[in-house]
Design a protein around this motif. Structure first.
Motif, PDB file in Angstrom:
ATOM      1  N   LEU A  73       0.812  -1.218   0.000  1.00 30.54           N
ATOM      2  CA  LEU A  73       0.000   0.000   0.000  1.00 30.54           C
ATOM      3  C   LEU A  73       0.847   1.271   0.000  1.00 30.54           C
ATOM      4  O   LEU A  73       0.305   2.376   0.032  1.00 30.54           O
ATOM      5  CB  LEU A  73      -0.930  -0.005   1.217  1.00 30.54           C
ATOM      6  N   GLY A  74       2.173   1.117  -0.056  1.00 32.46           N
ATOM      7  CA  GLY A  74       3.070   2.262   0.047  1.00 32.46           C
ATOM      8  C   GLY A  74       2.829   3.340  -0.987  1.00 32.46           C
ATOM      9  O   GLY A  74       2.754   4.528  -0.655  1.00 32.46           O
ATOM     10  N   ASP A  75       2.705   2.946  -2.258  1.00 29.35           N
ATOM     11  CA  ASP A  75       2.494   3.943  -3.316  1.00 29.35           C
ATOM     12  C   ASP A  75       1.157   4.665  -3.145  1.00 29.35           C
ATOM     13  O   ASP A  75       1.075   5.882  -3.339  1.00 29.35           O
ATOM     14  CB  ASP A  75       2.554   3.294  -4.704  1.00 29.35           C
ATOM     15  N   LEU A  76       0.134   3.925  -2.769  1.00 22.02           N
ATOM     16  CA  LEU A  76      -1.174   4.540  -2.554  1.00 22.02           C
ATOM     17  C   LEU A  76      -1.120   5.515  -1.382  1.00 22.02           C
ATOM     18  O   LEU A  76      -1.627   6.639  -1.474  1.00 22.02           O
ATOM     19  CB  LEU A  76      -2.246   3.481  -2.311  1.00 22.02           C
ATOM     20  N   GLU A  77      -0.479   5.103  -0.294  1.00 18.68           N
ATOM     21  CA  GLU A  77      -0.359   5.989   0.869  1.00 18.68           C
ATOM     22  C   GLU A  77       0.413   7.253   0.526  1.00 18.68           C
ATOM     23  O   GLU A  77       0.023   8.352   0.932  1.00 18.68           O
ATOM     24  CB  GLU A  77       0.302   5.248   2.029  1.00 18.68           C
ATOM     25  N   LYS A  78       1.498   7.132  -0.236  1.00 19.01           N
ATOM     26  CA  LYS A  78       2.287   8.315  -0.634  1.00 19.01           C
ATOM     27  C   LYS A  78       1.466   9.243  -1.514  1.00 19.01           C
ATOM     28  O   LYS A  78       1.511  10.463  -1.348  1.00 19.01           O
ATOM     29  CB  LYS A  78       3.556   7.888  -1.374  1.00 19.01           C
ATOM     30  N   THR A  79       0.729   8.656  -2.450  1.00 20.44           N
ATOM     31  CA  THR A  79      -0.084   9.466  -3.360  1.00 20.44           C
ATOM     32  C   THR A  79      -1.189  10.187  -2.611  1.00 20.44           C
ATOM     33  O   THR A  79      -1.448  11.370  -2.843  1.00 20.44           O
ATOM     34  CB  THR A  79      -0.656   8.588  -4.491  1.00 20.44           C
ATOM     35  N   ILE A  80      -1.846   9.497  -1.694  1.00 17.93           N
ATOM     36  CA  ILE A  80      -2.905  10.129  -0.895  1.00 17.93           C
ATOM     37  C   ILE A  80      -2.324  11.227  -0.021  1.00 17.93           C
ATOM     38  O   ILE A  80      -2.902  12.314   0.095  1.00 17.93           O
ATOM     39  CB  ILE A  80      -3.668   9.079  -0.067  1.00 17.93           C
ATOM     40  N   SER A  81      -1.171  10.977   0.579  1.00 20.01           N
ATOM     41  CA  SER A  81      -0.519  11.989   1.416  1.00 20.01           C
ATOM     42  C   SER A  81      -0.165  13.224   0.601  1.00 20.01           C
ATOM     43  O   SER A  81      -0.422  14.365   1.022  1.00 20.01           O
ATOM     44  CB  SER A  81       0.733  11.407   2.068  1.00 20.01           C
ATOM     45  N   SER A  82       0.401  13.024  -0.568  1.00 24.10           N
ATOM     46  CA  SER A  82       0.759  14.145  -1.445  1.00 24.10           C
ATOM     47  C   SER A  82      -0.489  14.918  -1.880  1.00 24.10           C
ATOM     48  O   SER A  82      -0.505  16.154  -1.893  1.00 24.10           O
ATOM     49  CB  SER A  82       1.498  13.611  -2.671  1.00 24.10           C
ATOM     50  N   THR A  83      -1.530  14.192  -2.203  1.00 19.57           N
ATOM     51  CA  THR A  83      -2.792  14.824  -2.601  1.00 19.57           C
ATOM     52  C   THR A  83      -3.370  15.643  -1.454  1.00 19.57           C
ATOM     53  O   THR A  83      -3.830  16.779  -1.652  1.00 19.57           O
ATOM     54  CB  THR A  83      -3.801  13.749  -3.062  1.00 19.57           C
ATOM     55  N   ASN A  84      -3.329  15.089  -0.249  1.00 16.23           N
ATOM     56  CA  ASN A  84      -3.826  15.830   0.914  1.00 16.23           C
ATOM     57  C   ASN A  84      -3.023  17.104   1.151  1.00 16.23           C
ATOM     58  O   ASN A  84      -3.590  18.146   1.504  1.00 16.23           O
ATOM     59  CB  ASN A  84      -3.825  14.941   2.155  1.00 16.23           C
ATOM     60  N   GLN A  85      -1.719  17.041   0.954  1.00 21.27           N
ATOM     61  CA  GLN A  85      -0.881  18.240   1.100  1.00 21.27           C
ATOM     62  C   GLN A  85      -1.274  19.290   0.067  1.00 21.27           C
ATOM     63  O   GLN A  85      -1.330  20.487   0.371  1.00 21.27           O
ATOM     64  CB  GLN A  85       0.595  17.874   0.973  1.00 21.27           C
ATOM     65  N   ASN A  86      -1.531  18.853  -1.161  1.00 26.02           N
ATOM     66  CA  ASN A  86      -1.969  19.787  -2.203  1.00 26.02           C
ATOM     67  C   ASN A  86      -3.306  20.426  -1.846  1.00 26.02           C
ATOM     68  O   ASN A  86      -3.507  21.617  -2.070  1.00 26.02           O
ATOM     69  CB  ASN A  86      -2.087  19.075  -3.557  1.00 26.02           C
TER      70      ASN A  86
END
Length: 100
Positions: A10-23
């Motif tokens: 789930l690492g890539d999904l978690e990173k993408t969601i985290s980046s999206t939340n920051q945006n």
């Protein structure tokens, strides 16, 4: 999904969601500032927000589609929480504002 799959899956999904939340936080702060200053949004800024949103939805969708089959038959049952999340996400992501 974390109870079914190894964390690494789930690492890539978690990173993408985290980046999206920051945006989202950054855009929220910028938008609030523009509103407080009674300014107008430029077409370029509106396009930037739209582009980020559609790219985020596209990236997250691809990652969910990649992970979902790995969750097994149990997660595909109509009464399983992951199935409901999957269906709700893809219903919401079909909204016209997320289409390029």
């Amino acid at each position: 999904a974390q109870t079914i799959l190894p964390k690494e899956s789930l690492g890539d999904l978690e990173k993408t969601i985290s980046s999206t939340n920051q945006n989202i936080v950054q855009f929220s702060e910028e938008i609030e500032s523009v509103i407080q200053q009674s300014k107008e949004f430029t077409e370029a800024y509106i396009q930037k927000v739209h582009s980020q949103a559609t790219n985020s939805v596209s990236s997250i969708s691809c990652l969910i589609i990649e992970i979902y089959p790995k969750l097994g038959i149990k997660a595909s049952r109509i009464d399983h929480q992951l199935n409901q999340i999957f269906r709700d996400y893809f219903t919401a992501s079909q909204h016209h504002i997320f289409i390029k």
